[in-house]
Design a protein around this motif. Structure first.
Motif, PDB file in Angstrom:
ATOM      1  N   ILE A 202      13.885  33.157 -48.274  1.00  0.00           N
ATOM      2  CA  ILE A 202      15.270  33.574 -48.052  1.00  0.00           C
ATOM      3  C   ILE A 202      15.413  35.086 -48.217  1.00  0.00           C
ATOM      4  N   GLY A 203      14.784  35.631 -49.248  1.00  0.00           N
ATOM      5  CA  GLY A 203      14.895  37.062 -49.534  1.00  0.00           C
ATOM      6  C   GLY A 203      14.327  37.946 -48.444  1.00  0.00           C
ATOM      7  N   VAL A 204      13.193  37.548 -47.856  1.00  0.00           N
ATOM      8  CA  VAL A 204      12.590  38.359 -46.794  1.00  0.00           C
ATOM      9  C   VAL A 204      13.510  38.446 -45.576  1.00  0.00           C
ATOM     10  N   PRO A 205      14.058  37.325 -45.083  1.00  0.00           N
ATOM     11  CA  PRO A 205      15.011  37.450 -43.967  1.00  0.00           C
ATOM     12  C   PRO A 205      16.234  38.301 -44.305  1.00  0.00           C
ATOM     13  N   LEU A 206      16.757  38.153 -45.512  1.00  0.00           N
ATOM     14  CA  LEU A 206      17.924  38.944 -45.898  1.00  0.00           C
ATOM     15  C   LEU A 206      17.604  40.432 -45.933  1.00  0.00           C
ATOM     16  N   THR A 207      16.394  40.772 -46.366  1.00  0.00           N
ATOM     17  CA  THR A 207      15.971  42.178 -46.364  1.00  0.00           C
ATOM     18  C   THR A 207      15.921  42.717 -44.940  1.00  0.00           C
ATOM     19  N   LEU A 208      15.304  41.966 -44.050  1.00  0.00           N
ATOM     20  CA  LEU A 208      15.206  42.400 -42.651  1.00  0.00           C
ATOM     21  C   LEU A 208      16.587  42.571 -42.022  1.00  0.00           C
ATOM     22  N   LEU A 209      17.473  41.624 -42.301  1.00  0.00           N
ATOM     23  CA  LEU A 209      18.805  41.674 -41.696  1.00  0.00           C
ATOM     24  C   LEU A 209      19.687  42.759 -42.306  1.00  0.00           C
ATOM     25  N   SER A 210      19.252  43.339 -43.412  1.00  0.00           N
ATOM     26  CA  SER A 210      20.009  44.436 -44.020  1.00  0.00           C
ATOM     27  C   SER A 210      19.604  45.793 -43.464  1.00  0.00           C
ATOM     28  N   MET A 211      18.630  45.817 -42.547  1.00  0.00           N
ATOM     29  CA  MET A 211      18.148  47.077 -41.981  1.00  0.00           C
ATOM     30  C   MET A 211      19.166  47.664 -41.021  1.00  0.00           C
ATOM     31  N   PRO A 212      19.748  48.834 -41.336  1.00  0.00           N
ATOM     32  CA  PRO A 212      20.657  49.490 -40.388  1.00  0.00           C
ATOM     33  C   PRO A 212      19.880  50.016 -39.182  1.00  0.00           C
ATOM     34  N   THR A 213      20.586  50.317 -38.125  1.00  0.00           N
ATOM     35  CA  THR A 213      19.925  50.702 -36.870  1.00  0.00           C
ATOM     36  C   THR A 213      19.141  52.007 -36.977  1.00  0.00           C
TER      37      THR A 213
ATOM     38  N   GLU B 142       1.612  33.475 -45.137  1.00  0.00           N
ATOM     39  CA  GLU B 142       1.489  33.316 -43.684  1.00  0.00           C
ATOM     40  C   GLU B 142       2.862  33.135 -43.045  1.00  0.00           C
ATOM     41  N   MET B 143       3.688  32.297 -43.668  1.00  0.00           N
ATOM     42  CA  MET B 143       5.035  32.049 -43.152  1.00  0.00           C
ATOM     43  C   MET B 143       5.901  33.302 -43.218  1.00  0.00           C
ATOM     44  N   LEU B 144       5.816  34.038 -44.320  1.00  0.00           N
ATOM     45  CA  LEU B 144       6.613  35.262 -44.474  1.00  0.00           C
ATOM     46  C   LEU B 144       6.176  36.334 -43.480  1.00  0.00           C
ATOM     47  N   CYS B 145       4.880  36.388 -43.194  1.00  0.00           N
ATOM     48  CA  CYS B 145       4.384  37.345 -42.203  1.00  0.00           C
ATOM     49  C   CYS B 145       4.927  37.029 -40.809  1.00  0.00           C
ATOM     50  N   LYS B 146       5.031  35.754 -40.488  1.00  0.00           N
ATOM     51  CA  LYS B 146       5.566  35.366 -39.179  1.00  0.00           C
ATOM     52  C   LYS B 146       7.032  35.769 -39.050  1.00  0.00           C
ATOM     53  N   ILE B 147       7.744  35.792 -40.175  1.00  0.00           N
ATOM     54  CA  ILE B 147       9.149  36.209 -40.151  1.00  0.00           C
ATOM     55  C   ILE B 147       9.255  37.729 -40.037  1.00  0.00           C
ATOM     56  N   ALA B 148       8.494  38.443 -40.872  1.00  0.00           N
ATOM     57  CA  ALA B 148       8.639  39.906 -40.976  1.00  0.00           C
ATOM     58  C   ALA B 148       7.797  40.690 -39.979  1.00  0.00           C
ATOM     59  N   GLU B 149       6.710  40.081 -39.488  1.00  0.00           N
ATOM     60  CA  GLU B 149       5.808  40.748 -38.548  1.00  0.00           C
ATOM     61  C   GLU B 149       5.441  42.168 -38.992  1.00  0.00           C
ATOM     62  N   PRO B 150       4.808  42.304 -40.180  1.00  0.00           N
ATOM     63  CA  PRO B 150       4.438  43.646 -40.657  1.00  0.00           C
ATOM     64  C   PRO B 150       3.426  44.322 -39.737  1.00  0.00           C
ATOM     65  N   SER B 151       3.577  45.626 -39.590  1.00  0.00           N
ATOM     66  CA  SER B 151       2.621  46.419 -38.805  1.00  0.00           C
ATOM     67  C   SER B 151       1.551  47.021 -39.708  1.00  0.00           C
ATOM     68  N   HIS B 152       1.891  47.149 -40.981  1.00  0.00           N
ATOM     69  CA  HIS B 152       0.989  47.685 -41.996  1.00  0.00           C
ATOM     70  C   HIS B 152       1.124  46.808 -43.247  1.00  0.00           C
ATOM     71  N   GLY B 153       0.164  46.910 -44.141  1.00  0.00           N
ATOM     72  CA  GLY B 153       0.296  46.117 -45.362  1.00  0.00           C
ATOM     73  C   GLY B 153      -0.774  46.413 -46.380  1.00  0.00           C
ATOM     74  N   PHE B 154      -0.582  45.874 -47.569  1.00  0.00           N
ATOM     75  CA  PHE B 154      -1.596  45.994 -48.623  1.00  0.00           C
ATOM     76  C   PHE B 154      -1.384  44.914 -49.674  1.00  0.00           C
ATOM     77  N   ILE B 155      -2.453  44.615 -50.376  1.00  0.00           N
ATOM     78  CA  ILE B 155      -2.426  43.683 -51.498  1.00  0.00           C
ATOM     79  C   ILE B 155      -2.568  44.508 -52.767  1.00  0.00           C
ATOM     80  N   THR B 156      -1.691  44.293 -53.728  1.00  0.00           N
ATOM     81  CA  THR B 156      -1.754  45.084 -54.966  1.00  0.00           C
ATOM     82  C   THR B 156      -3.004  44.760 -55.765  1.00  0.00           C
TER      83      THR B 156
END
Length: 429
Positions: free
Chosen positions: A129-140, A158-172
């Motif tokens: 839920i939080g990931v979609p809300l973050t994406l939808l809060s992005m102003p133009t 895997e599911m969150l990546c399909k929602i957010a479609e990151p172009s870059h990333g890292f694992i802490t």
């Protein structure tokens, strides 16, 4: 109604809201369901409170054209978020890991904000839920997005990546967190590695601290071509001191003092710094940003009360983060007496007793003046700590701390979110 049609209504609304108590005029309300609530029941209330539309998935709650009936509200929220994300041709940085996700996200946001308009996950809203809300809060006019991804079982990243479609990333990092859900450390590696799998398949970029052998091997095993390594090259930061606050130096020889402590936090700073450099943030600007970051969310906070110092890291805990915090506290050179107050670690499954007992062994090596343990799981640690004080209810530990009237001490307070050990701070000093 199609996602494109719903998107037009989203664009003409104020913002997305899932809580009728927070509805503002012209919001778009999503009637989500949970174990103990059904948002459909509040759809009309949302409209009466000023919402433009209410997205529902139960026909009995349809009350007119301001209600949009869909098959599944949550799936619609996620699809809408992905549709909105696709309107942006900008770097979207996804991050996950066992420890330090929120700290990494905040440090990186602070650095990148020196040059870009950045939108990042609010707090730790890092789930389905939080990931979609973050994406939808992005102003133009967003120029950079940072999406924190949390998980406690396989296929979630895997599911969150399909929602957010990151172009870059890292694992802490990869550690002993959510062992129960992942099925052990190897399961954690597989679960967190789902971010790498997505980035490889989508030809995205991964940032890798090459001082972390586990992460380096995970990337090389996947033969990822678009890997950006850092930490060992001439552009790496240099740590001069880790306690009570990290003191570091950039390649130009400039020295900076941070508001956070510990070698583990320096690794987080190293990551934010090098990603900043990759995106052309000036070295001095990035370092100033790192030095300015002051946590206020019970994570890696240094709190002073009278003559007492408190290392407050009570937002969450697992065996890996406990070990890192304890070793940092052990290395802290001070004339103050050292007191550790540690609470239960959760979601360890069948490893819980073993991990709490191992923690007891580590604490015993610390030669602390006072050891205080809290919670049912911590009972296993007592095997190695016969002189420790042990509590299972907040009323008792609060009264004990208050009665001790500690003076001129250094404290480490850490435990899982479920035990909320930050409540103890008010009774110190």
């Amino acid at each position: 109604m199609s996602i494109e049609e719903i998107y037009q209504r989203f664009r003409n609304s104020n913002k997305v809201c899932t809580d009728t108590r927070k509805i503002e005029k012209h919001d778009l309300f999503f009637a989500l369901k949970g174990d103990n609530f059904n948002g459909n029941k509040f759809a009309q209330q949302a409209i009466d409170s000023g919402a433009n539309y209410a997205i529902i998935d139960e026909e009995e709650f349809y009350s007119g054209p301001q209600c949009i009936l869909v098959n599944d509200v949550l799936e619609t929220l996620q699809q809408l978020a992905t549709h909105h994300r696709r309107q942006f041709d900008i770097p979207v940085i996804g991050l996950t890991g066992s420890n330090g996700k929120t700290t990494n996200k905040e440090l990186l946001k602070t650095v990148l904000s020196k040059k870009y308009k950045v939108q990042a996950t609010q707090g730790n809203l890092n789930n389905h839920i939080g990931v979609p809300l973050t994406l939808l809060s992005m102003p133009t006019d967003t120029e950079m997005a940072i999406i924190e991804m949390g998980a406690n079982h396989q296929k979630e990243i895997e599911m969150l990546c399909k929602i957010a479609e990151p172009s870059h990333g890292f694992i802490t990092n990869i550690g002993k967190a959510h062992l129960e859900g992942f099925g052990g450390v190897e399961g954690v590696k597989k679960g967190k590695g789902e971010l790498l799998d997505f980035l490889k398949a989508s030809e995205g970029y991964v940032f890798v601290n090459e001082k972390n052998e586990t992460l380096t091997s995970m990337v090389k095993e996947r033969q990822m071509v678009r890997a950006v390594y850092y930490g060992k090259d001439e552009r790496a930061l240099k740590m001069l001191s880790e306690s009570p606050q990290v003191v570091f130096e950039n390649p130009e020889g400039q020295k900076f003092t941070a508001h956070i402590s510990g070698a583990y936090n320096f690794e987080n700073m190293q990551t934010a710094y090098n990603i900043g450099l990759y995106f052309n943030v000036h070295s001095e600007d990035a370092c100033e940003a790192l030095a300015s970051y002051a946590p206020d969310n019970n994570r890696s906070q240094l709190v002073k009360k009278g003559s007492n110092e408190i290392f407050l890291d009570a937002y969450n805990a697992n065996p890996s983060s406990m070990e890192a915090s304890l070793k940092n506290f052990m290395s802290y050179e001070t004339e103050k007496g050292k007191v550790v107050i540690l609470g239960d670690m959760f979601e360890l499954g069948e490893d819980s007793e073993k991990e709490h007992e191992s923690l007891g062994q580590l604490i015993a090596e610390g030669n602390f003046e006072t050891v205080v343990l809290y919670g049912e799981n911590m009972k296993a640690a007592l095997k190695h700590l016969p002189m420790a004080f042990y509590f299972t209810d907040k009323f008792s530990i609060h009264n004990w701390v208050k009665d001790k009237a500690f003076d001129n001490k250094a404290f480490l307070i850490k435990g899982s979110r479920g035990v909320s050990l930050e409540t103890i701070v008010q009774f110190i000093g």
